[in-house]
Each structure stands twice: as structure tokens, then as C-alpha cells.
Design a protein around this motif. Structure first.
Motif, short mmCIF file in Angstrom:
data_model
loop_
_atom_site.label_atom_id
_atom_site.label_comp_id
_atom_site.label_asym_id
_atom_site.label_seq_id
_atom_site.Cartn_x
_atom_site.Cartn_y
_atom_site.Cartn_z
N GLU A 82 0.90 -1.22 0.01
CA GLU A 82 -0.07 0.02 0.10
C GLU A 82 0.83 1.21 -0.11
OE1 GLU A 82 -3.29 2.08 2.75
OE2 GLU A 82 -2.53 0.23 3.37
N LEU A 83 0.54 2.09 -0.85
CA LEU A 83 1.18 3.62 -0.95
C LEU A 83 -0.06 4.63 -0.55
CD1 LEU A 83 3.89 5.26 -1.24
CD2 LEU A 83 3.19 5.45 -3.80
N ALA A 84 0.22 5.38 0.23
CA ALA A 84 -0.92 6.39 0.81
C ALA A 84 -0.18 7.75 0.54
CB ALA A 84 -1.50 5.87 2.18
N PRO A 85 -0.32 8.42 -0.48
CA PRO A 85 0.37 9.70 -0.47
C PRO A 85 -0.43 10.67 0.59
CG PRO A 85 -0.06 8.93 -2.68
CD PRO A 85 -0.84 8.02 -1.66
N ASN A 86 0.30 11.50 1.05
CA ASN A 86 -0.03 12.88 1.83
C ASN A 86 -0.94 13.90 0.90
OD1 ASN A 86 -0.31 15.13 3.37
ND2 ASN A 86 1.09 14.38 4.84
N THR A 87 -2.28 13.75 1.05
CA THR A 87 -2.94 14.81 0.23
C THR A 87 -2.62 16.13 0.71
OG1 THR A 87 -4.72 14.62 1.79
CG2 THR A 87 -4.76 13.03 -0.27
N GLN A 88 -2.08 16.61 1.98
CA GLN A 88 -1.69 17.96 2.16
C GLN A 88 -0.49 18.31 1.58
OE1 GLN A 88 -4.09 19.76 3.95
NE2 GLN A 88 -5.17 17.79 3.61
N THR A 89 0.64 17.51 1.71
CA THR A 89 1.96 17.93 1.22
C THR A 89 2.07 17.33 -0.23
OG1 THR A 89 3.14 15.98 2.15
CG2 THR A 89 2.69 17.80 3.60
N GLY A 90 1.65 16.29 -0.81
CA GLY A 90 1.64 15.54 -2.10
C GLY A 90 3.14 14.83 -1.93
N ASP A 91 3.53 14.50 -0.73
CA ASP A 91 4.68 13.77 -0.27
C ASP A 91 4.06 12.03 -0.69
OD1 ASP A 91 7.41 12.72 0.53
OD2 ASP A 91 6.10 11.88 2.34
N LEU A 92 4.81 11.46 -1.61
CA LEU A 92 4.25 9.87 -1.92
C LEU A 92 4.52 9.00 -0.88
CD1 LEU A 92 5.32 9.64 -5.54
CD2 LEU A 92 2.97 10.39 -4.76
N GLY A 93 5.44 9.27 0.18
CA GLY A 93 5.80 8.38 1.32
C GLY A 93 6.58 7.08 0.79
N SER A 94 6.02 6.08 1.65
CA SER A 94 6.94 4.86 1.08
C SER A 94 5.79 3.81 1.08
CB SER A 94 8.05 4.47 2.56
OG SER A 94 8.92 5.31 2.58
N TRP A 95 6.03 2.60 0.60
CA TRP A 95 5.18 1.44 0.53
C TRP A 95 5.33 0.61 1.86
CZ3 TRP A 95 1.86 0.54 -3.49
CH2 TRP A 95 2.30 1.11 -4.73
N THR A 96 3.97 0.24 2.15
CA THR A 96 4.28 -0.49 3.46
C THR A 96 3.30 -1.82 3.02
OG1 THR A 96 1.95 0.29 4.04
CG2 THR A 96 3.86 1.36 4.88
N THR A 97 3.69 -2.80 3.88
CA THR A 97 3.06 -4.18 3.64
C THR A 97 1.85 -4.27 4.35
OG1 THR A 97 5.23 -5.31 3.33
CG2 THR A 97 3.25 -6.86 3.65
N ASP A 98 0.58 -4.35 3.66
CA ASP A 98 -0.62 -4.38 4.40
C ASP A 98 -0.98 -6.02 4.98
OD1 ASP A 98 -3.43 -4.13 5.53
OD2 ASP A 98 -3.64 -2.50 4.27
N ASP A 99 -0.66 -6.52 6.06
CA ASP A 99 -0.85 -7.80 6.25
C ASP A 99 -2.30 -7.95 6.50
OD1 ASP A 99 1.89 -8.28 6.31
OD2 ASP A 99 2.25 -7.79 8.45
N ALA A 100 -3.11 -7.07 7.03
CA ALA A 100 -4.69 -7.23 7.17
C ALA A 100 -5.35 -7.52 5.77
CB ALA A 100 -5.20 -6.05 7.67
N LEU A 101 -4.69 -7.25 4.68
CA LEU A 101 -5.32 -7.41 3.27
C LEU A 101 -4.50 -8.61 2.50
CD1 LEU A 101 -5.83 -3.98 1.83
CD2 LEU A 101 -7.35 -5.42 2.84
#
Length: 92
Positions: free
Chosen positions: A40-59
Motif C-alpha cells: 500500500e502507498l498512501a500519499p499525503n494529500t496535504q503535502t503531496g509527499d508520496l511516502g513509502s510502500w508498506t505491507t498491508d498484512d490485514a489485506l
């Protein structure tokens, strides 16, 4: 701006954008084996920063799949079809 690289190589993964996040679902890993992993990659909608990929174990998928299709409904994402290590997916 270049997106961050996935934590591990993927080929034939299902991808979708839902609720402000990008999901890479299943696919074949570097050895060619289907995977259960969901990134999962959840960009910051306020700053536009893309962030980092995380592993979503729940999915994580209940069974490894590559070449699957994915759709989103109000209940969340649905993954259908795809191939397991033998090249086919058993019926539900």
C-alpha cells in the motif's frame, strides 16, 4: 516526481487506487512464484509527499495469486481469478 520502488519485485500484480491509496496485490515475486502480499502507498494529500510502500498484512490474500483482477465496491477491494503456482486457480 518518481514514485518509490516497491519493497520487492512484482510482475503480473493487480493494482488499484481506492480511498486515497494505491494497492499492489499479489503478483509473481522475483523467483516467479505467486504471492499473497499486498503493498500500500498512501500519499499525503496535504503535502503531496508520496511516502513509502508498506505491507498491508490485514489485506494479505488467503492464497497466492498472480494475473488476478481486482475491483472496488463499497465493501472494499475484491480480487478474482488469477493463477497459482500450477498456473490455474482452483474454483471456490
Amino acid at each position: 516526481m518518481r514514485p518509490p520502488p516497491l519493497p520487492a519485485p512484482r510482475q503480473d500484480a493487480a493494482t488499484i487506487f481506492s480511498n486515497g491509496a494505491i494497492y499492489v496485490i499479489g503478483g509473481s515475486d522475483a523467483s516467479g512464484a505467486p504471492s499473497t502480499t499486498v503493498y500500500e502507498l498512501a500519499p499525503n494529500t496535504q503535502t503531496g509527499d508520496l511516502g513509502s510502500w508498506t505491507t498491508d498484512d490485514a489485506l494479505a490474500l488467503p492464497a497466492a495469486r498472480s494475473r488476478a483482477a481486482v475491483a472496488v465496491s463499497s465493501a472494499g477491494p475484491f480480487v478474482v481469478g488469477g493463477s497459482d503456482r500450477s498456473g490455474t486457480a482452483p474454483p471456490p
